[in-house]
Design an enzyme around this catalytic site. Sequence first.
Site, PDB file in Angstrom:
ATOM      1  N   ASN A  87       0.804  -1.224   0.000  1.00 13.37           N
ATOM      2  CA  ASN A  87       0.000   0.000   0.000  1.00 13.37           C
ATOM      3  C   ASN A  87       0.841   1.280   0.000  1.00 13.37           C
ATOM      4  OD1 ASN A  87      -2.426   1.775   0.907  1.00 13.37           O
ATOM      5  ND2 ASN A  87      -0.984   1.943   2.612  1.00 13.37           N
ATOM      6  N   TYR A 152       3.105   8.768 -11.503  1.00 13.82           N
ATOM      7  CA  TYR A 152       2.217   8.092 -10.543  1.00 13.82           C
ATOM      8  C   TYR A 152       1.224   7.207 -11.288  1.00 13.82           C
ATOM      9  CZ  TYR A 152      -1.289   7.733  -6.774  1.00 13.82           C
ATOM     10  OH  TYR A 152      -2.178   7.273  -5.818  1.00 13.82           O
TER      11      TYR A 152
HETATM   12  N1  LIG Z   1      -5.683   9.232  -0.827  1.00 15.81           N
HETATM   13  C1  LIG Z   1      -6.087   9.034  -2.068  1.00 15.81           C
HETATM   14  O1  LIG Z   1      -6.918   9.789  -2.593  1.00 15.81           O
HETATM   15  C2  LIG Z   1      -5.575   7.859  -2.857  1.00 15.81           C
HETATM   16  C3  LIG Z   1      -6.182   7.625  -4.108  1.00 15.81           C
HETATM   17  C4  LIG Z   1      -5.738   6.550  -4.858  1.00 15.81           C
HETATM   18  C5  LIG Z   1      -4.729   5.735  -4.393  1.00 15.81           C
HETATM   19  N2  LIG Z   1      -4.155   5.982  -3.186  1.00 15.81           N
HETATM   20  C6  LIG Z   1      -3.074   5.084  -2.776  1.00 15.81           C
HETATM   21  O2  LIG Z   1      -3.309   4.595  -1.487  1.00 15.81           O
HETATM   22  C7  LIG Z   1      -2.063   4.268  -0.867  1.00 15.81           C
HETATM   23  C8  LIG Z   1      -2.033   4.893   0.513  1.00 15.81           C
HETATM   24  O3  LIG Z   1      -2.086   6.311   0.368  1.00 15.81           O
HETATM   25  P1  LIG Z   1      -2.825   7.250   1.423  1.00 15.81           P
HETATM   26  O4  LIG Z   1      -3.864   7.994   0.709  1.00 15.81           O
HETATM   27  O5  LIG Z   1      -3.172   6.498   2.641  1.00 15.81           O
HETATM   28  O6  LIG Z   1      -1.654   8.309   1.676  1.00 15.81           O
HETATM   29  P2  LIG Z   1      -0.780   8.658   2.942  1.00 15.81           P
HETATM   30  O7  LIG Z   1      -1.640   8.935   4.115  1.00 15.81           O
HETATM   31  O8  LIG Z   1       0.164   9.703   2.461  1.00 15.81           O
HETATM   32  O9  LIG Z   1       0.005   7.299   3.232  1.00 15.81           O
HETATM   33  C9  LIG Z   1       1.108   6.882   2.477  1.00 15.81           C
HETATM   34  C10 LIG Z   1       1.839   5.832   3.283  1.00 15.81           C
HETATM   35  O10 LIG Z   1       2.934   5.340   2.514  1.00 15.81           O
HETATM   36  C11 LIG Z   1       4.098   5.392   3.303  1.00 15.81           C
HETATM   37  N3  LIG Z   1       5.263   5.590   2.467  1.00 15.81           N
HETATM   38  C12 LIG Z   1       5.430   6.518   1.476  1.00 15.81           C
HETATM   39  N4  LIG Z   1       6.652   6.425   0.956  1.00 15.81           N
HETATM   40  C13 LIG Z   1       7.281   5.397   1.603  1.00 15.81           C
HETATM   41  C14 LIG Z   1       8.564   4.818   1.536  1.00 15.81           C
HETATM   42  N5  LIG Z   1       9.483   5.273   0.653  1.00 15.81           N
HETATM   43  N6  LIG Z   1       8.881   3.798   2.357  1.00 15.81           N
HETATM   44  C15 LIG Z   1       7.959   3.334   3.247  1.00 15.81           C
HETATM   45  N7  LIG Z   1       6.732   3.847   3.375  1.00 15.81           N
HETATM   46  C16 LIG Z   1       6.391   4.868   2.564  1.00 15.81           C
HETATM   47  C17 LIG Z   1       3.873   6.559   4.275  1.00 15.81           C
HETATM   48  O11 LIG Z   1       4.592   6.362   5.474  1.00 15.81           O
HETATM   49  P3  LIG Z   1       5.935   7.106   5.932  1.00 15.81           P
HETATM   50  O12 LIG Z   1       5.884   8.496   5.399  1.00 15.81           O
HETATM   51  O13 LIG Z   1       5.882   7.007   7.421  1.00 15.81           O
HETATM   52  O14 LIG Z   1       7.018   6.269   5.341  1.00 15.81           O
HETATM   53  C18 LIG Z   1       2.393   6.393   4.571  1.00 15.81           C
HETATM   54  O15 LIG Z   1       2.206   5.449   5.597  1.00 15.81           O
HETATM   55  C19 LIG Z   1      -0.970   4.785  -1.798  1.00 15.81           C
HETATM   56  O16 LIG Z   1      -0.448   3.725  -2.564  1.00 15.81           O
HETATM   57  C20 LIG Z   1      -1.721   5.753  -2.692  1.00 15.81           C
HETATM   58  O17 LIG Z   1      -1.117   5.884  -3.961  1.00 15.81           O
HETATM   59  C21 LIG Z   1      -4.552   7.030  -2.408  1.00 15.81           C
END
Ligand SMILES: NC(=O)c1ccc[n+]([C@@H]2O[C@H](COP(=O)([O-])OP(=O)(O)OC[C@H]3O[C@@H](n4cnc5c(N)ncnc54)[C@H](OP(=O)(O)O)[C@@H]3O)[C@@H](O)[C@H]2O)c1
Length: 254
Positions: A87, A152
């Site tokens: 994720n 992305y």
């Molecule tokens: N929010 C949306 O609208 C949306 C829409 C479509 C898809 N998504 C997808 O859903 C997933 C979760 O996103 P979210 O919306 O929950 O965003 P978020 O709150 O920003 O969470 C992202 C997570 O990924 C971790 N992360 C990022 N880079 C990393 C790295 N290099 N190593 C380890 N951990 C890493 C961050 O943790 P740390 O910073 O602590 O490492 C955080 O826990 C992602 O794949 C995103 O693309 C989100």
Amino acid sequence: MSRLLANKVALITGASSGIGQATVRRFAREGATVIALARRRERLEELAREYPGVTPFACDVTDHAALEQCVRQAVTPHGRIDVLVNNAGFSYYQRHTDSTLEQWRQTMAVNLEAYYVLAQLVVPHMIRQRYGRIVNVSSTQALASEPLVGAYAASKGGINAWSRTLAVDLAEYGILVNVVAPGCIHTEMSTIHGVDETTTPDFQEWYVRRRKIPLARPGQPEEVANAILFLSGDQCTYITGHTLVVDGGLTITF
Ligand SMILES: NC(=O)c1ccc[n+]([C@@H]2O[C@H](COP(=O)([O-])OP(=O)(O)OC[C@H]3O[C@@H](n4cnc5c(N)ncnc54)[C@H](OP(=O)(O)O)[C@@H]3O)[C@@H](O)[C@H]2O)c1
């Protein structure tokens, strides 16, 4: 009442916020032992204090040696790993003409390559068990387009295509591979350059008032966690290679 993930061991990446954090909580409440991976250690430790079944593992997903150590640490005490939720992800916002190859490579390393590496690490255990569930989180950006997010979108499209092949490759071992594609979910990721996108007048007008999102609101991380839970447990037995869109209808409208 029996819990949906009783006796299951799950590894969830991106566990320190948003969708990943909500998934850790959901899984823990359903009785899973969870290894929660992200970079922000203190966030993970908070989760572990909240739920004794959660073990924090702080690392960057581009550190493959650390990922190997994480999987070893997950498997050793329990002798198995049942669920992988890939994720962790990030995005940057830049026109193609202003973007760099370095940004492209970093996006692929976090959003796509790390998914592959973790699957490589857990699959031998799942094959031995003749059981496994892999849920890869992609995005509706893989299905429909907006400006500024080329790398992305490419990484997320890669997840969808790769997951289908992986599902075919692993079916004979009882391992199911599926994708959850969230739309607009209210998390840290929806804050862009310091602005919560879901509160802007443009968002409210177009997505809410005019119902570009038919359900007329951003989703909550818990709503995505519920979809991940369904695809991660024993109630999911005849679904593999599927992309489950969780977007309030966003991608069905013009
Ligand atoms: N929010 C949306 O609208 C949306 C829409 C479509 C898809 N998504 C997808 O859903 C997933 C979760 O996103 P979210 O919306 O929950 O965003 P978020 O709150 O920003 O969470 C992202 C997570 O990924 C971790 N992360 C990022 N880079 C990393 C790295 N290099 N190593 C380890 N951990 C890493 C961050 O943790 P740390 O910073 O602590 O490492 C955080 O826990 C992602 O794949 C995103 O693309 C989100």
